[in-house]
Scaffold this motif. Structure first.
Motif, mmCIF file in Angstrom:
data_model
loop_
_atom_site.group_PDB
_atom_site.id
_atom_site.type_symbol
_atom_site.label_atom_id
_atom_site.label_comp_id
_atom_site.label_asym_id
_atom_site.label_seq_id
_atom_site.Cartn_x
_atom_site.Cartn_y
_atom_site.Cartn_z
ATOM 1 N N ALA A 456 7.441 6.305 4.791
ATOM 2 C CA ALA A 456 7.095 4.916 5.084
ATOM 3 C C ALA A 456 8.275 4.212 5.727
ATOM 4 C CB ALA A 456 6.696 4.190 3.799
ATOM 5 N N GLU A 457 7.983 3.431 6.751
ATOM 6 C CA GLU A 457 9.005 2.587 7.376
ATOM 7 C C GLU A 457 8.473 1.164 7.374
ATOM 8 O OE1 GLU A 457 11.909 3.508 8.561
ATOM 9 O OE2 GLU A 457 11.721 5.701 8.677
ATOM 10 N N THR A 458 9.258 0.261 6.825
ATOM 11 C CA THR A 458 8.791 -1.122 6.819
ATOM 12 C C THR A 458 9.954 -2.069 6.608
ATOM 13 O OG1 THR A 458 7.275 -2.710 5.802
ATOM 14 C CG2 THR A 458 8.316 -1.132 4.314
ATOM 15 N N ASP A 459 9.814 -3.262 7.123
ATOM 16 C CA ASP A 459 10.766 -4.327 6.824
ATOM 17 C C ASP A 459 10.111 -5.360 5.899
ATOM 18 O OD1 ASP A 459 13.229 -5.520 6.917
ATOM 19 O OD2 ASP A 459 12.793 -6.685 8.730
ATOM 20 N N TYR A 460 9.092 -4.902 5.202
ATOM 21 C CA TYR A 460 8.438 -5.733 4.196
ATOM 22 C C TYR A 460 9.462 -6.164 3.161
ATOM 23 C CZ TYR A 460 4.537 -6.764 0.941
ATOM 24 O OH TYR A 460 3.625 -7.357 0.106
ATOM 25 N N PRO A 461 9.456 -7.364 2.634
ATOM 26 C CA PRO A 461 8.441 -8.411 2.801
ATOM 27 C C PRO A 461 8.709 -9.361 3.956
ATOM 28 C CG PRO A 461 10.007 -9.098 1.161
ATOM 29 C CD PRO A 461 10.469 -7.754 1.650
ATOM 30 N N TRP A 462 9.739 -9.044 4.787
ATOM 31 C CA TRP A 462 10.009 -9.974 5.894
ATOM 32 C C TRP A 462 8.991 -9.796 7.013
ATOM 33 C CZ3 TRP A 462 12.464 -12.888 3.081
ATOM 34 C CH2 TRP A 462 13.518 -12.480 2.269
ATOM 35 N N HIS A 463 8.609 -8.547 7.262
ATOM 36 C CA HIS A 463 7.594 -8.273 8.268
ATOM 37 C C HIS A 463 6.454 -7.507 7.620
ATOM 38 C CE1 HIS A 463 11.271 -8.958 10.640
ATOM 39 N NE2 HIS A 463 10.431 -9.631 11.406
ATOM 40 N N GLY A 464 5.266 -7.659 8.181
ATOM 41 C CA GLY A 464 4.082 -7.132 7.526
ATOM 42 C C GLY A 464 3.640 -5.767 8.001
ATOM 43 N N THR A 465 4.428 -5.147 8.869
ATOM 44 C CA THR A 465 4.036 -3.836 9.387
ATOM 45 C C THR A 465 4.568 -2.732 8.483
ATOM 46 O OG1 THR A 465 4.134 -4.702 11.634
ATOM 47 C CG2 THR A 465 4.141 -2.293 11.375
ATOM 48 N N ILE A 466 3.691 -1.869 8.041
ATOM 49 C CA ILE A 466 4.091 -0.720 7.242
ATOM 50 C C ILE A 466 3.607 0.524 7.979
ATOM 51 C CG2 ILE A 466 3.861 0.496 5.045
ATOM 52 C CD1 ILE A 466 3.001 -2.935 4.583
ATOM 53 N N ALA A 467 4.560 1.300 8.476
ATOM 54 C CA ALA A 467 4.223 2.493 9.252
ATOM 55 C C ALA A 467 4.355 3.715 8.359
ATOM 56 C CB ALA A 467 5.150 2.607 10.459
ATOM 57 N N LEU A 468 3.261 4.437 8.201
ATOM 58 C CA LEU A 468 3.243 5.595 7.318
ATOM 59 C C LEU A 468 3.039 6.855 8.155
ATOM 60 C CD1 LEU A 468 0.790 4.033 4.723
ATOM 61 C CD2 LEU A 468 3.279 4.205 4.493
ATOM 62 N N THR A 469 3.846 7.856 7.867
ATOM 63 C CA THR A 469 3.712 9.126 8.577
ATOM 64 C C THR A 469 3.516 10.240 7.553
ATOM 65 O OG1 THR A 469 5.245 8.286 10.232
ATOM 66 C CG2 THR A 469 4.801 10.659 10.243
ATOM 67 N N VAL A 470 2.502 11.042 7.782
ATOM 68 C CA VAL A 470 2.266 12.169 6.882
ATOM 69 C C VAL A 470 3.320 13.235 7.173
ATOM 70 C CG1 VAL A 470 0.634 13.978 6.213
ATOM 71 C CG2 VAL A 470 -0.196 11.665 6.779
ATOM 72 N N GLU A 471 4.067 13.610 6.145
ATOM 73 C CA GLU A 471 5.080 14.662 6.333
ATOM 74 C C GLU A 471 4.589 16.008 5.830
ATOM 75 O OE1 GLU A 471 9.357 12.376 6.605
ATOM 76 O OE2 GLU A 471 8.911 13.554 4.818
ATOM 77 N N GLU A 472 3.969 15.966 4.671
ATOM 78 C CA GLU A 472 3.447 17.217 4.121
ATOM 79 C C GLU A 472 2.048 16.951 3.606
ATOM 80 O OE1 GLU A 472 6.095 19.035 1.319
ATOM 81 O OE2 GLU A 472 7.880 18.423 2.443
ATOM 82 N N THR A 473 1.163 17.874 3.827
ATOM 83 C CA THR A 473 -0.223 17.653 3.430
ATOM 84 C C THR A 473 -0.917 18.999 3.255
ATOM 85 O OG1 THR A 473 -2.348 16.697 4.078
ATOM 86 C CG2 THR A 473 -0.928 17.453 5.870
ATOM 87 N N PRO A 474 -1.849 19.078 2.369
ATOM 88 C CA PRO A 474 -2.692 20.266 2.316
ATOM 89 C C PRO A 474 -3.686 20.229 3.467
ATOM 90 C CG PRO A 474 -3.443 18.688 0.700
ATOM 91 C CD PRO A 474 -2.228 18.092 1.349
ATOM 92 N N ALA A 475 -4.322 21.305 3.672
ATOM 93 C CA ALA A 475 -5.310 21.368 4.755
ATOM 94 C C ALA A 475 -6.609 20.675 4.361
ATOM 95 C CB ALA A 475 -5.584 22.831 5.119
ATOM 96 N N GLU A 476 -6.884 20.644 3.081
ATOM 97 C CA GLU A 476 -8.142 20.037 2.616
ATOM 98 C C GLU A 476 -8.078 18.519 2.752
ATOM 99 O OE1 GLU A 476 -6.127 21.918 0.533
ATOM 100 O OE2 GLU A 476 -7.122 23.772 1.175
ATOM 101 N N PRO A 477 -9.215 17.867 2.898
ATOM 102 C CA PRO A 477 -9.210 16.409 2.955
ATOM 103 C C PRO A 477 -8.763 15.790 1.626
ATOM 104 C CG PRO A 477 -11.466 17.250 2.959
ATOM 105 C CD PRO A 477 -10.572 18.438 3.067
ATOM 106 N N TRP A 478 -8.093 14.694 1.706
ATOM 107 C CA TRP A 478 -7.720 13.921 0.513
ATOM 108 C C TRP A 478 -7.652 12.448 0.898
ATOM 109 C CZ3 TRP A 478 -2.946 11.357 0.694
ATOM 110 C CH2 TRP A 478 -2.039 11.802 1.680
ATOM 111 N N THR A 479 -7.488 11.631 -0.101
ATOM 112 C CA THR A 479 -7.578 10.182 0.112
ATOM 113 C C THR A 479 -6.219 9.531 -0.016
ATOM 114 O OG1 THR A 479 -9.809 10.184 -0.791
ATOM 115 C CG2 THR A 479 -8.685 8.045 -0.666
ATOM 116 N N LEU A 480 -5.827 8.844 1.039
ATOM 117 C CA LEU A 480 -4.631 7.988 0.965
ATOM 118 C C LEU A 480 -5.116 6.580 0.648
ATOM 119 C CD1 LEU A 480 -1.597 7.395 1.407
ATOM 120 C CD2 LEU A 480 -2.132 7.060 3.839
ATOM 121 N N SER A 481 -4.691 6.068 -0.499
ATOM 122 C CA SER A 481 -5.140 4.732 -0.921
ATOM 123 C C SER A 481 -3.996 3.744 -0.773
ATOM 124 C CB SER A 481 -5.599 4.761 -2.379
ATOM 125 O OG SER A 481 -6.721 5.607 -2.512
#
Lengths: 651, 651
Positions: A456-481
């Motif tokens: 995650a990259e963010t300057d929260y709470p000063w800025h509202g953009t939160i950039a999330l990058t998947v680094e590791e993941t299984p092949a099966e679908p899953w839920t990012l909440s």
């Protein structure tokens, strides 16, 4: 499928047991830059390292040596719970050690602070171990001042409260370092307590509870750490013995009514909240549905009727307790820093137990406001109480209840409590379940679960953009909440080529799909500043608004408004709010600028009350215009002493 | 020219010395019917007669016997000042005896209560005398609990405070009965104190003051009673030693700043007010202009910034102290009953010193509201604290700080303090100077000065007509001065064939003429109910109004508003107020009926704060109409426990 990454903190203050009924499991986060890393750096470089010298100066360490027979002199300190200052510092230091070797820490000077810290921890653990009596009992006040008398004054003695903090420190120390040295001390004390306390018919000599709940959550965690179920049973016994008059029936000690029957939070705020954290733990580990219902009911009652805008809890200085419903004073808000911490601890257990986002909404609000105000920006000074207003002409009482930052307190419960929360903060931010990862709080760093790792990259709470990058993941679908904060009315999220806007009903934006490393999710939380009003039953803020932006509550400080006090100021709610980032101010904050005026009040003679038609309210329209500069509440009281207001009159 | 009439009370708690610089001299009033006579009858028939049994049950009398060596057992009570409960009761009983034989008292039963009372007084005076040590020292706590240690803990010991109340009781006893028995005890103690305390260089062993001012006014009165100037000098020495750090410099003990330099009242309210009463006494007897200026300045600061609408004083439960300027909470108003009494005592001294009407304006407000609320209508139950609001869902702490009437307190300072003020009330109502008679408060009865006797008939405060008839007068012209209350904007007075209407600048309507017996003056004070607003800096009541009528502050009680709580109620300020006399209610009161509504509040979910445009305020116009019945504040809490509000939201 990757397991939890070994370079991320893997252990935290809440680790679920094997039979847990929790909806969510805690997940680890590595905070590496941004808002909270700055706060944690102060904690790591200033607050925690200064602890031993302060504990030495206040006599806490001396008392341990006295009890061990390795020093001579008088007991120092005025309370039977002075040992807990040491235990809470040890817990904080242990969580800090769990993060080392950390680039941020090690890059700071020519020596490695973590080595120094480890040495200090070892030294103080040895002092604690030395003070313990052969049968496991340990409380320097009772050993030294009370001639070894034990458990005769459960209402005020804090012996089990002290045991609780010792256990929590020991669990942290064991989890962080793998060393069993402090854990052995704690288990020995816990075993002693278990041999003494029990219900009638158990054969144990005392059917009793401590005036200050705390040992209960500690015993649950000791069960989680050791697998010994009798610690959990002992915690359950204690929790259920409150409210039956064993302590005289006082609400202050949580003894007026059993939790299972209570309809609102009451009594001493920290006691109430620690007890409720234990109730949540027991509901989690025992599947006790009635306790869960009670905890949910009391959380709802607390947030709707007894919580300040900052998340602060406790309306009264007298008895440090909750007030009546909607009794939420500003200048006399008690809002003890420890109560904010206890609230976070309880809410996090509720979040894990239920999976509901609202608990983390309250945690966010409390973290950024009612909690964080408790420590100065430089990590060297503290607030025990956190009022929402300091008046023009304030006469400060000084001491523990001062509205001015203080180097240390006679009753120094809050500073090491802040230290332990900041040092373990990464454990309150994310969770996982079999379907995926839940992000509760937004920080810059890496969120890791059994399933996946997200950067995650963010300057929260000063800025509202939160950039999330998947680094590791299984092949099966899953839920990012992703938790959409309660204060956020509209959000936007880009997920690959898709964009969503709108709102969510239950606080969770659930993105279920098949993820690949490198996938990006960009969440935009709008941070327009806003004016907030309260339920009209909150009499203390009638006719007032507060300025908020994102999770931050703002306040005015006298120092930013020369030429008069704050108590004559009126905010103009018809004019827009402006945002101004001020890298120079208070370590870098975004300020909110509002239009206002200063009332011109007629001379009232000697009596400030008058018939409505003669009252000065009708003549105030021609006040002098003033530009109002609001700063984040957490950053108040870091400059010169002066007045402060969160709630601003609108007329 | 008639002297003071012998059948009217001729002695009171403030008797000026021969060199007094006071503008006015106290005059005597015989209250025979009406509002205050009813309250005084409860005091005479219920409160005072029940005193000895309550003092016996609480152990106060037992302690005196212990100290005398005539009983065995343990000291009873938790405070070093328990003796003052006895002294204040003795003072009350003495003032009561001064009024006997009184038709009202004697007509009540087949035995003469005053004989019983005289016997009780004699018995208890003997107990006090028996407890005194040979050198004059007397404090059962220190004699029995502290092993005879003396003056080692001036900050908390209350030894001089106790001496003060003993002296005041003795002066009252001497003035009322002519007996020197208690006065001898008091003088012996005063002489002992005078031999111990004095400035550096005086040769006295201790340069010190008591943590609780009180002995100072008592010593001034002892000077007035005995003519011995060293008592006055000792009082002056004590007053000027506050504020120099002898007690650690705490505001609580009036030790932060000398009175002569103080800019506002601060610290423990009763301590501040007793000290200021002494300052007024010293300005009166010594002509100390600087002390007078300080007292005037502090009175002005107190009334404009730190006084509740009821005249109640003291914003904090913690330390029972004044808050910051304009910090005047409702539900946590402390407003100790003793502080109201102390305020009246101080203001009366200021009224005599300066001749200004505003001091009696505050006395009137305090008498009818903040003071009188302290005792139940039946004279059997008490309030120590006098909040202006009790919320729906209030959890009462019980004990001394309960918002529910209590039979007696562990710290029972207030009940006998109320008794002594009610029993000496006639001494706070009128004054004289060389030019005539001043009527400060309106009661039914006879006002007598050296110069003249006036008969007054009134049903005030229920009706605004005060009919005055000259009974005795010299042939020479003199001035009858009538205080036009601060709350009164327009009055009318008929004097013979003349009628005046209008207002007065300084609060005194002065009628100078040649009077004849039988001359009538009829003053009409308009008693239209009114809505009152506060200075906008009083944050606690922003957006609210209070209902007042004449000198009475009104409140709503939950018991009169079934079907919901009080915290949802809004008053409609556009609709007229109606007056309804209710002889059946609360011993007979005039109620004020207002139009209002009950808010319909939307569900807030779990968080009671929302953006202004979403806030429930905008949807409350369609509330359910409710007729609001306001009762006089002094009469609250005389029915079932429940909620109460003085300040009512207007939207």
């Amino acid at each position: 499928m990757p397991r939890t990454r070994s370079d991320l903190p893997a252990t935290g203050p809440v680790r679920l047991g094997p039979d847990s009924r929790a909806a969510l499991r805690p997940a680890a986060v590595g905070i590496d830059t941004g808002f909270w890393q700055a706060r944690r750096a102060s904690n790591a470089h200033v607050s925690i390292p200064q602890g031993p010298a302060l504990l030495e100066a206040a006599g806490n360490l001396h008392n341990l040596r006295l009890a061990a027979g390795t020093a001579a002199g008088e007991f120092q300190g005025a309370y039977p719970f002075v040992d807990t200052d040491v235990y809470k510092w040890l817990e904080a230091a242990a969580w800090q050690l769990a993060q080392a070797p950390d680039g941020d820490l090690a890059s700071d000077g020519d020596q490695a602070p973590d080595d120094d810290l480890a040495a200090e921890v070892g030294r103080i653990v040895a002092l604690v171990a030395g003070a313990q009596q052969p049968d496991g009992y340990l409380n320097t006040w009772f050993q030294l001042v009370k001639g070894g008398e034990r458990y005769k004054d459960l209402r005020w003695g804090h012996e089990l409260y002290c045991a609780g903090h010792l256990i929590q420190a020991a669990v942290a120390h064991h989890r962080a370092t793998g060393s069993g040295e402090l854990l052995d001390v704690a288990r020995k004390f816990a075993d002693h307590v278990d041999s003494v306390f029990g219900p009638p018919g158990s054969g144990k000599p005392i059917d009793g509870i401590d005036g200050h709940p705390e040992v209960e959550t500690a015993l649950v965690e000791l069960y989680r750490e050791t697998g010994e179920r009798r610690y959990l049973d002992l915690a359950a016994y204690f929790v259920d013995r409150y409210g039956h008059g064993l302590l005289g029936g006082e609400a202050y000690c949580q003894d007026r009514v059993p939790l299972r029957e209570a309809t609102n939070v009451e009594g001493h705020a920290v006691r109430q909240l620690y007890l409720l954290a234990a109730a949540a733990d027991l509901a989690t580990e025992n599947g006790d549905a009635e306790l869960r219902t009670a905890a949910e009911r009391l959380w709802q009652a607390m947030t709707t009727t007894k919580t300040h805008l900052t998340g602060g809890l406790g309306a009264h200085h007298e008895e440090e307790d909750f007030g009546d419903p909607y009794e939420l004073p500003n200048e006399r808000a008690y809002c003890e820093t420890c109560a904010a911490i206890a609230s976070i601890q309880w809410s996090w257990r509720m979040a894990l137990l239920t999976g509901e986002a609202r608990y983390s909404d309250l945690i966010e609000r409390t973290l950024y406001n009612g909690f964080l105000a408790g420590v100065s920006l430089d990590g060297e000074r503290w607030l025990y109480v956190n009022p929402l207003q300091v008046r023009d002409g304030h006469t400060d009482p000084g001491g523990d209840q001062s509205a001015r930052r203080t180097r240390w307190f006679r009753c120094a419960c809050c500073p090491p409590n802040v230290m332990r929360l900041l040092a373990s903060l990464e454990h309150y931010l994310a969770s996982s379940d079999d379907n995926g990862l839940q992000i509760h709080q937004y920080v810059s760093g890496r969120y890791a679960s059994d399933l996946a790792v997200i950067r995650a990259e963010t300057d929260y709470p000063w800025h509202g953009t939160i950039a999330l990058t998947v680094e590791e993941t299984p092949a099966e679908p899953w839920t990012l909440s992703l938790r959409i904060p309660q204060w956020c009315r509209e959000f936007r999220v880009r997920c690959g080529q898709e964009t969503y806007e709108g709102s969510v009903a239950d606080g969770w934006l659930r993105l279920e799909r098949t993820w690949s490393p490198g996938d990006q999710v960009v969440l935009e939380l709008p941070l327009e500043p806003r004016l907030t009003a309260a339920d009209p039953r909150v009499d203390a803020v009638r006719g007032c608004v507060a300025i908020e932006r994102g999770p931050l509550v703002y306040c005015l400080e006298g120092v930013d408004h020369p030429g008069g006090g704050l108590d004559d100021i009126v905010v103009d709610t018809t004019r827009p709010l402006a945002v101004k980032h001020r890298p120079d101010l208070l370590g870098g904050v975004t300020t909110v600028v509002a239009a206002g005026s200063r009332r011109h009040l007629p001379d009232v003679g000697w009596w400030p009350y008058a018939p409505v038609d003669e009252s000065p309210d009708s003549s105030q329209q021609d006040g002098e215009p003033v530009e109002l500069t609001a700063v984040p509440y957490y950053a108040w009281a870091n400059r010169e002493d002066g007045s402060m207001r969160v709630w601003l009159p609108t007329s």
